[in-house]
Design a protein around this motif. Sequence first.
Motif, PDB file in Angstrom:
ATOM      1  N   ASP A 138      40.353  44.254  31.707  1.00 17.04           N
ATOM      2  CA  ASP A 138      41.071  45.076  30.772  1.00 17.04           C
ATOM      3  C   ASP A 138      42.040  45.714  31.327  1.00 17.04           C
ATOM      4  OD1 ASP A 138      40.162  46.326  33.139  1.00 17.04           O
ATOM      5  OD2 ASP A 138      38.552  47.837  32.084  1.00 17.04           O
ATOM      6  N   GLU A 139      42.839  44.796  32.271  1.00 12.80           N
ATOM      7  CA  GLU A 139      44.040  45.324  32.703  1.00 12.80           C
ATOM      8  C   GLU A 139      44.603  43.873  33.323  1.00 12.80           C
ATOM      9  OE1 GLU A 139      45.582  48.368  35.789  1.00 12.80           O
ATOM     10  OE2 GLU A 139      43.383  48.908  35.268  1.00 12.80           O
ATOM     11  N   VAL A 150      44.189  39.983  37.678  1.00  5.96           N
ATOM     12  CA  VAL A 150      43.680  40.741  36.472  1.00  5.96           C
ATOM     13  C   VAL A 150      42.602  41.640  36.975  1.00  5.96           C
ATOM     14  CG1 VAL A 150      43.441  38.854  34.962  1.00  5.96           C
ATOM     15  CG2 VAL A 150      41.415  39.211  36.403  1.00  5.96           C
ATOM     16  N   ARG A 151      42.325  42.672  36.425  1.00  7.67           N
ATOM     17  CA  ARG A 151      41.469  43.694  36.835  1.00  7.67           C
ATOM     18  C   ARG A 151      40.357  43.936  35.582  1.00  7.67           C
ATOM     19  NH1 ARG A 151      46.105  46.865  38.137  1.00  7.67           N
ATOM     20  NH2 ARG A 151      46.570  46.535  40.134  1.00  7.67           N
ATOM     21  N   ARG A 159      33.886  47.697  38.783  1.00 10.83           N
ATOM     22  CA  ARG A 159      35.138  47.418  38.660  1.00 10.83           C
ATOM     23  C   ARG A 159      35.554  45.957  39.715  1.00 10.83           C
ATOM     24  NH1 ARG A 159      37.722  48.791  34.719  1.00 10.83           N
ATOM     25  NH2 ARG A 159      39.936  48.295  35.598  1.00 10.83           N
ATOM     26  N   PHE A 160      36.516  45.302  39.294  1.00  9.31           N
ATOM     27  CA  PHE A 160      36.786  43.904  40.217  1.00  9.31           C
ATOM     28  C   PHE A 160      38.384  43.983  39.846  1.00  9.31           C
ATOM     29  CE2 PHE A 160      35.494  42.165  35.943  1.00  9.31           C
ATOM     30  CZ  PHE A 160      36.615  41.327  35.766  1.00  9.31           C
ATOM     31  N   GLU A 161      38.902  43.247  40.967  1.00 11.36           N
ATOM     32  CA  GLU A 161      40.527  42.733  40.845  1.00 11.36           C
ATOM     33  C   GLU A 161      40.485  41.228  41.436  1.00 11.36           C
ATOM     34  OE1 GLU A 161      43.528  45.832  42.119  1.00 11.36           O
ATOM     35  OE2 GLU A 161      44.751  43.961  42.942  1.00 11.36           O
ATOM     36  N   GLU A 162      41.234  40.710  40.912  1.00 13.65           N
ATOM     37  CA  GLU A 162      41.413  39.104  41.410  1.00 13.65           C
ATOM     38  C   GLU A 162      42.729  38.747  41.394  1.00 13.65           C
ATOM     39  OE1 GLU A 162      39.243  37.716  43.185  1.00 13.65           O
ATOM     40  OE2 GLU A 162      37.408  38.572  42.704  1.00 13.65           O
ATOM     41  N   ARG A 163      43.111  37.884  42.049  1.00  6.60           N
ATOM     42  CA  ARG A 163      44.703  37.497  42.040  1.00  6.60           C
ATOM     43  C   ARG A 163      44.706  36.013  41.907  1.00  6.60           C
ATOM     44  NH1 ARG A 163      48.508  41.560  43.257  1.00  6.60           N
ATOM     45  NH2 ARG A 163      47.058  43.432  43.510  1.00  6.60           N
ATOM     46  N   ASN A 174      41.659  38.095  19.142  1.00 12.56           N
ATOM     47  CA  ASN A 174      41.967  39.423  19.501  1.00 12.56           C
ATOM     48  C   ASN A 174      42.485  39.557  20.957  1.00 12.56           C
ATOM     49  OD1 ASN A 174      42.486  42.238  18.703  1.00 12.56           O
ATOM     50  ND2 ASN A 174      40.270  42.797  19.623  1.00 12.56           N
ATOM     51  N   SER A 175      43.241  38.435  21.588  1.00  7.30           N
ATOM     52  CA  SER A 175      43.560  38.164  22.868  1.00  7.30           C
ATOM     53  C   SER A 175      43.846  39.572  23.611  1.00  7.30           C
ATOM     54  CB  SER A 175      44.461  37.296  23.084  1.00  7.30           C
ATOM     55  OG  SER A 175      44.800  37.372  24.389  1.00  7.30           O
ATOM     56  N   PHE A 176      43.298  39.899  24.523  1.00  2.00           N
ATOM     57  CA  PHE A 176      43.380  41.249  25.381  1.00  2.00           C
ATOM     58  C   PHE A 176      44.830  40.741  26.157  1.00  2.00           C
ATOM     59  CE2 PHE A 176      43.755  42.710  29.516  1.00  2.00           C
ATOM     60  CZ  PHE A 176      43.888  44.048  29.397  1.00  2.00           C
ATOM     61  N   VAL A 177      44.736  39.461  26.759  1.00  2.00           N
ATOM     62  CA  VAL A 177      46.039  39.162  27.337  1.00  2.00           C
ATOM     63  C   VAL A 177      47.377  39.156  26.678  1.00  2.00           C
ATOM     64  CG1 VAL A 177      46.994  37.244  28.866  1.00  2.00           C
ATOM     65  CG2 VAL A 177      44.548  37.636  28.814  1.00  2.00           C
ATOM     66  N   ALA A 178      47.169  38.777  25.333  1.00  2.00           N
ATOM     67  CA  ALA A 178      48.491  38.868  24.571  1.00  2.00           C
ATOM     68  C   ALA A 178      48.667  40.389  24.300  1.00  2.00           C
ATOM     69  CB  ALA A 178      48.040  38.245  23.088  1.00  2.00           C
ATOM     70  N   ARG A 179      47.674  41.155  24.097  1.00  2.00           N
ATOM     71  CA  ARG A 179      48.143  42.700  23.738  1.00  2.00           C
ATOM     72  C   ARG A 179      48.736  43.099  24.890  1.00  2.00           C
ATOM     73  NH1 ARG A 179      43.397  45.137  22.837  1.00  2.00           N
ATOM     74  NH2 ARG A 179      41.946  43.183  23.001  1.00  2.00           N
ATOM     75  N   ALA A 180      48.128  43.242  26.129  1.00  2.00           N
ATOM     76  CA  ALA A 180      48.596  43.784  27.248  1.00  2.00           C
ATOM     77  C   ALA A 180      49.923  43.211  27.698  1.00  2.00           C
ATOM     78  CB  ALA A 180      47.693  43.222  28.823  1.00  2.00           C
TER      79      ALA A 180
END
Length: 440
Positions: A138-139, A150-151, A159-163, A174-180
């Motif tokens: 979502d981030e 991404v988070r 919650r998680f965060e990865e690099r 409905n790609s979140f990546v494209a919207r972000a």
Amino acid sequence: MFDAIVVGARCAGSATAMLLSRAGHRVLLLERSRLPSDVLSTHFLWPHGLSYLNRWGLLDEVSRTTPSHTAVHLVNEGIELTGEVPEKLLRTHFEELHGDGTGVVTAHASVRRRVLDKILLDAADEAGAEVREGCLVDELVFEDGRVTGVRGRTREGARFEERARIVVGADGRNSFVARALGLAKHDERARCTFAYWTYYSGFAPGGLHLHRRGRLAAAVVPTNFDQNMTLVWGPSEWGSAFRSDVAGNFQRALSLVSPELGETVRSEGRQEERFYGTLDQAAYLRPLYGPGWVLVGDAESFKDQCTATGMTHAFRDAELAAAAVGSWLRGDRPLDAALRTYQERRRSQNAAAYYDYVCTLAEMRPLRHDELQLMAALRGNQEETDRYIATHADIAPVSRFFEPSNLFLINDAARETSEQHAIFDGFAETSRGYLRNPFS
Ligand SMILES: Cc1cc2nc3c(=O)[nH]c(=O)nc-3n(C[C@H](O)[C@H](O)[C@H](O)COP(=O)(O)OP(=O)(O)OC[C@H]3O[C@@H](n4cnc5c(N)ncnc54)[C@H](O)[C@@H]3O)c2cc1C
């Protein structure tokens, strides 16, 4: 720190993660749902779709539970054509697109998504990708204007965060990546089809049957579990009237398009599942790559289901993008140069012509007199019938089949005229009748 994080784990994402992992790269594959599960999609794979699975060593597993055939039966306004995609055209297609024509198969199949997507996900896992289901991204993480990770949150709410060195958006329409990333859609085509389908057991059609009459079409094709996927579609402006009585209008559409198919389904078929459907399949393109990110599959472009090429194109994107990203990760090329190659293959003249072909078909205009003449002229010309099927499926280039000199040749070879076919009697009146919505 991963080499690549792939968001979305179905046709595009699992395949990309699998190919990158097989090349020795460290990949994290994140999927918000849990597999096996279906998505809103029919699931027909043309021979180049099965060829990708064969190239990746997954076809045997698919074939163990999924029937396949080579025959394609087309009936346009009662004009019947049967053919199959020639191996030579398939090999040329792969050589031109990927520089490697190995592993082609001429069979087609319809593979339930709950079967296919799980096989792809397991293949990514086996190849060494770290697979995490039930993880919603979502981030996006940015550093100096570049995506670096991404988070998100797990189903349990953690919650998680990865690099990673690159983030691959394989997260669908409905790609979140494209919207972000704030990516605008371009070359949007609002006109599309409504599509409703279900599954029948009890009869064996043998291969793909595609019927078209007026502004409506129907398809039936064997799939897993001894069932036949049975689909009807028409112009989206008729969709809401259709939806007012899905079960009744489904039978009505089948009978309008093909009385014989309607009769077979009613007298021999047993409906095994509910109806699935959609009214919105508007097409679009999005930018393919940028600093620290690349898109594959529906996240990057979508088109109507009427030629059933989305999954195969997701495989194509996976193989092209994994080759490009892999060459950069190995240090062979700068990232920008590598991804430009991906973009050039995806945005070729052939790709643009095919996109236009699908979007135009999706308007579901009644076939014109000259289009029907072409269908009539193809009868008895097996080589060109096979080439037409390959063209429709995006295996042979649209422009080469439809160039005037080829159409003249087909016509000359036919030595018959439209007068010999019943559909051309009262053409204008029939065609006008087709414009009325039969569901309202
Ligand atoms: C009605 C219809 C019929 C079709 N029929 C056919 C056909 O017969 N043949 C064919 O080849 N194609 C067909 N298509 C097209 C085909 O379904 C798509 O092209 C294909 O599914 C694209 O694959 P994908 O991996 O890009 O996206 P998807 O299959 O949509 O997968 C995207 C994945 O990303 C996940 N995801 C989304 N957001 C996030 C997030 N934020 N975090 C983590 N995960 C996320 C989703 O859960 C999903 O699993 C059809 C489409 C429709 C709508």
